[in-house]
Motif scaffolding. Structure first.
Motif, PDB file in Angstrom:
ATOM      1  N   ARG A 127      32.602  42.614  42.589  1.00 12.20           N
ATOM      2  CA  ARG A 127      33.502  43.097  43.635  1.00 12.20           C
ATOM      3  C   ARG A 127      33.821  42.002  44.643  1.00 12.20           C
TER       4      ARG A 127
ATOM      5  N   ARG B 134      40.415  49.950  45.052  1.00 12.63           N
ATOM      6  CA  ARG B 134      39.443  50.298  46.094  1.00 12.63           C
ATOM      7  C   ARG B 134      38.019  50.303  45.519  1.00 12.63           C
ATOM      8  N   SER B 135      37.872  50.832  44.314  1.00 12.93           N
ATOM      9  CA  SER B 135      36.560  50.887  43.683  1.00 12.93           C
ATOM     10  C   SER B 135      36.031  49.493  43.366  1.00 12.93           C
TER      11      SER B 135
ATOM     12  N   SER C 291      36.754  46.753  45.024  1.00  7.76           N
ATOM     13  CA  SER C 291      36.699  45.924  46.225  1.00  7.76           C
ATOM     14  C   SER C 291      35.371  46.081  46.955  1.00  7.76           C
TER      15      SER C 291
ATOM     16  N   SER D 111      36.170  47.840  49.906  1.00 10.04           N
ATOM     17  CA  SER D 111      36.811  49.141  49.645  1.00 10.04           C
ATOM     18  C   SER D 111      38.261  49.155  50.088  1.00 10.04           C
ATOM     19  N   ARG D 112      38.980  48.079  49.776  1.00  7.95           N
ATOM     20  CA  ARG D 112      40.370  47.952  50.194  1.00  7.95           C
ATOM     21  C   ARG D 112      41.291  48.215  49.009  1.00  7.95           C
TER      22      ARG D 112
END
Length: 345
Positions: free
Chosen positions: A238, A320-321, A323, A326-327
């Motif tokens: 991530r 998002r997952s 990142s 969570s972006r």
């Protein structure tokens, strides 16, 4: 070089923090031992662990913002706007100056040329950092200055006038690299070229913008900070996703799946690991474990790079997952295909 005390207007060390913990305290204590007089300016974005109070106790000036107001570029612009020095050193909350002359070496490097706008130094892995992290950081920063001398980068007038497509292949690598976890900026340069208000890779964007505005950038190999992270495998994936997505957004390029180059890089990593293991007279078990970890690290980085540089082509929920921050989503640009090893760790 001129003595640091000759720099008119003084020096500020600026640090964004949120729940910095004991490493932040260690950083503040290391700053107190620096050979150059300076002010310490902290922007706290909602710490609950006493970081704000510890900074105040040690004489820092503190700006407080709400957590939702934080942005990597935006918050650093706020720090520079509030700084009293004509030169502003930037650190992350867990980057510890390696010795008491760190700041002195940083600010003295502006005397290398009249057009220097940015100065930055290397990371030293923390004691006990895993082998893949040690190899990654040591190899990258050693490659920036193989002879141990300061590296100065600037664009020619023709390069500065060229568009992104003409210069991105050159600037995405060592020539354009910059990190604001260990840096110093001339305030006068920042007033002309501030950080972009972007979610990630704000330091790479600043270097690109300043180089194109005619400023030079200096890497100072002996102005080091102790700074590294140990991620679990999913976190490593991530983290790389976010970094390469940031480079997509700044430069507009996409990582190619080049198996020959990936194999070459893996062989290089394993070779460095073997030399380190030989020097340590490591046991067979240690050798197997270390080499396996190095190989897995390279594979995770490549996977994160491939996915991150295509973040605009995958569903927002998946981005998002993937990142670490969570972006969702990503900015878009015309993709330039560049090798994974041309980008810093």
């Amino acid at each position: 070089m001129a003595d640091s005390s000759d720099l008119a207007g003084g020096v500020t060390v600026a640090i964004p923090v949120r729940d910095g913990g004991e490493l932040f305290v260690e950083l503040l204590d290391a700053l107190a031992r620096q050979s150059v007089a300076h002010e310490v300016l902290v922007c706290d974005s909602g710490s609950r662990d006493g970081s704000r109070e510890r900074a105040l106790e040690r004489g820092a000036r503190v700006i407080a913002i709400a957590p939702e107001e934080f942005g990597h570029g935006r918050t650093r612009n706020l720090l520079l706007a509030q700084a009293r020095g004509t030169h502003v050193a930037l650190l992350s909350q867990d980057a510890i100056p390696a010795d008491e002359r760190w700041l002195e070496r940083m600010v003295n490097s502006f005397s290398l040329a009249a057009d220097v706008g940015l100065v930055y130094g290397p990371y030293i892995p923390r004691p006990g950092a895993p082998a893949p992290v040690r190899i990654e950081l040591t190899s990258w920063f050693s490659s920036l200055a193989p002879d141990g001398a300061a590296r100065l980068d600037r664009l020619s007038p023709e390069e500065a006038a060229a568009g992104a497509a003409e210069t991105v292949l050159d600037l995405i690598g060592r020539r354009g690299f910059f990190t604001d976890a260990n840096a110093c900026i001339a305030r006068s340069a920042w007033e002309r070229v501030p950080f972009r208000d972007v979610a990630y890779a704000e330091d790479r964007a600043l270097a690109l913008d300043m180089l194109r505005r005619g400023y030079a950038k200096v890497f100072v190999p002996d102005a080091a900070v102790v700074h590294s992270h140990t991620y679990r495998p999913r976190q490593q994936l991530r983290r790389c996703f976010d970094e390469w997505r940031g480079l997509l957004e700044v430069y507009g390029w996409r990582e190619p799946l080049d198996l020959m180059r990936a194999g070459s890089q893996l062989r290089g990593d394993l070779g460095r690991a073997r030399r380190e293991l030989d020097a340590q007279a490591a046991s067979p078990r240690e050798r197997i474990q270390t080499l396996a970890a190095v190989g897995a690290h390279r594979l995770l980085c490549l996977t994160g790079a491939l996915l991150g540089s295509r973040a605009d082509r995958i569903p927002p929920w998946l981005a998002r997952s993937l990142s670490l921050e969570s972006r969702p989503g990503a900015g878009t640009g015309k993709g330039q295909q560049l090798p994974v090893d041309s980008v810093a760790p």
